[in-house]
Design a protein around this motif. Structure first.
Motif, PDB file in Angstrom:
ATOM      1  N   ALA A 183      50.057  31.585  33.338  1.00  0.00           N
ATOM      2  CA  ALA A 183      51.033  31.095  32.327  1.00  0.00           C
ATOM      3  C   ALA A 183      50.400  30.908  30.824  1.00  0.00           C
ATOM      4  N   ASP A 184      49.255  30.325  30.948  1.00  0.00           N
ATOM      5  CA  ASP A 184      48.459  30.154  29.544  1.00  0.00           C
ATOM      6  C   ASP A 184      47.256  30.779  29.593  1.00  0.00           C
ATOM      7  N   SER A 185      46.958  31.954  29.187  1.00  0.00           N
ATOM      8  CA  SER A 185      45.642  32.587  29.420  1.00  0.00           C
ATOM      9  C   SER A 185      44.547  31.867  28.433  1.00  0.00           C
ATOM     10  N   THR A 186      45.008  31.211  27.517  1.00  0.00           N
ATOM     11  CA  THR A 186      44.192  30.765  26.280  1.00  0.00           C
ATOM     12  C   THR A 186      43.432  29.542  26.867  1.00  0.00           C
ATOM     13  N   PRO A 200      43.543  36.786  33.362  1.00  0.00           N
ATOM     14  CA  PRO A 200      43.399  35.948  34.213  1.00  0.00           C
ATOM     15  C   PRO A 200      44.911  35.761  35.162  1.00  0.00           C
ATOM     16  N   GLY A 201      44.686  35.647  36.338  1.00  0.00           N
ATOM     17  CA  GLY A 201      45.700  35.750  37.239  1.00  0.00           C
ATOM     18  C   GLY A 201      45.565  34.193  37.876  1.00  0.00           C
ATOM     19  N   GLU A 202      46.691  34.151  38.693  1.00  0.00           N
ATOM     20  CA  GLU A 202      46.867  32.873  39.379  1.00  0.00           C
ATOM     21  C   GLU A 202      45.753  32.733  40.478  1.00  0.00           C
ATOM     22  N   PRO A 203      45.120  33.707  41.103  1.00  0.00           N
ATOM     23  CA  PRO A 203      43.960  33.486  42.025  1.00  0.00           C
ATOM     24  C   PRO A 203      42.728  33.065  41.305  1.00  0.00           C
ATOM     25  N   CYS A 242      34.624  34.002  35.215  1.00  0.00           N
ATOM     26  CA  CYS A 242      34.572  34.570  33.892  1.00  0.00           C
ATOM     27  C   CYS A 242      34.880  36.065  33.806  1.00  0.00           C
ATOM     28  N   LEU A 243      34.661  36.549  34.817  1.00  0.00           N
ATOM     29  CA  LEU A 243      34.949  38.224  35.083  1.00  0.00           C
ATOM     30  C   LEU A 243      36.406  38.515  34.630  1.00  0.00           C
ATOM     31  N   TYR A 244      37.335  37.609  34.729  1.00  0.00           N
ATOM     32  CA  TYR A 244      38.780  37.681  34.519  1.00  0.00           C
ATOM     33  C   TYR A 244      39.135  37.177  33.423  1.00  0.00           C
ATOM     34  N   MET A 245      38.411  36.572  32.375  1.00  0.00           N
ATOM     35  CA  MET A 245      38.854  35.939  31.480  1.00  0.00           C
ATOM     36  C   MET A 245      39.743  37.071  30.272  1.00  0.00           C
ATOM     37  N   HIS A 246      39.587  38.173  30.400  1.00  0.00           N
ATOM     38  CA  HIS A 246      40.485  38.933  29.625  1.00  0.00           C
ATOM     39  C   HIS A 246      41.793  39.147  30.130  1.00  0.00           C
TER      40      HIS A 246
END
Length: 160
Positions: free
Chosen positions: A60-63, A96-99, A90-94
């Motif tokens: 919901a909030d990627s920031t 990010p998903g719930e997992p 950190c691989l998914y910072m661009h």
């Protein structure tokens, strides 16, 4: 000149046989910020039976996710035990998903139970730099690219 006791947010404890570096207060601040200071601790910083991938709904909030992931990156200076788990989130910072958020929360639960850990540095001889590495060919479930890890010691001290 007195001994150094605090430097860039890192507490330095001096002992006869070396130094102990800790970011316990920083860890407590992260747990308080995330309202996870009362969560039940877990025994590992990452799920040992699965690998993260791009699957799953977005957070919901990627920031907020990126802010927490960055805070955990800074914590790896004295908490080498979470370095791999933090690198994975950190691989998914661009995107990010719930997992990925669930994996981040597992790291926080692990930290809750390991607040007293830090980095111990002791004099050792010889002061050689030794590196160990391991690779998992096609280890990434999304790209099938190589994943690897390493450990570097200065004498008897794990430094990276």
């Amino acid at each position: 000149m007195g001994q150094l006791h605090h430097f860039l947010g890192v507490s330095v404890a001096h002992y006869d046989d070396g130094l102990f570096l800790s970011q316990q207060q920083y860890t407590l601040d992260i747990l308080e910020r995330t309202r996870m200071s009362a969560y039940k601790p877990c025994s590992t910083p990452i799920d040992l039976h699965s690998k993260l991938s791009t699957d799953g709904p977005p957070v919901a909030d990627s920031t907020h996710y990126r802010s927490l992931a960055g805070a955990l990156q800074y914590l790896t200076f004295t908490r080498l035990d979470i370095a791999y788990a933090v690198q994975q989130i950190c691989l998914y910072m661009h995107d990010p998903g719930e997992p990925h958020l669930a994996a981040l929360k597992q790291i926080l639960c692990y930290l809750q139970g390991t607040l007293s850990l830090g980095l111990t540095l002791r004099p050792s001889s010889p002061a050689e730099l030794v590196a160990y590495t391991d690779a998992d060919w096609a280890g990434c479930p999304d790209t099938r690219q190589l994943t690897y890890g390493y450990a570097m010691f200065l004498g008897d001290n794990l430094v990276s």
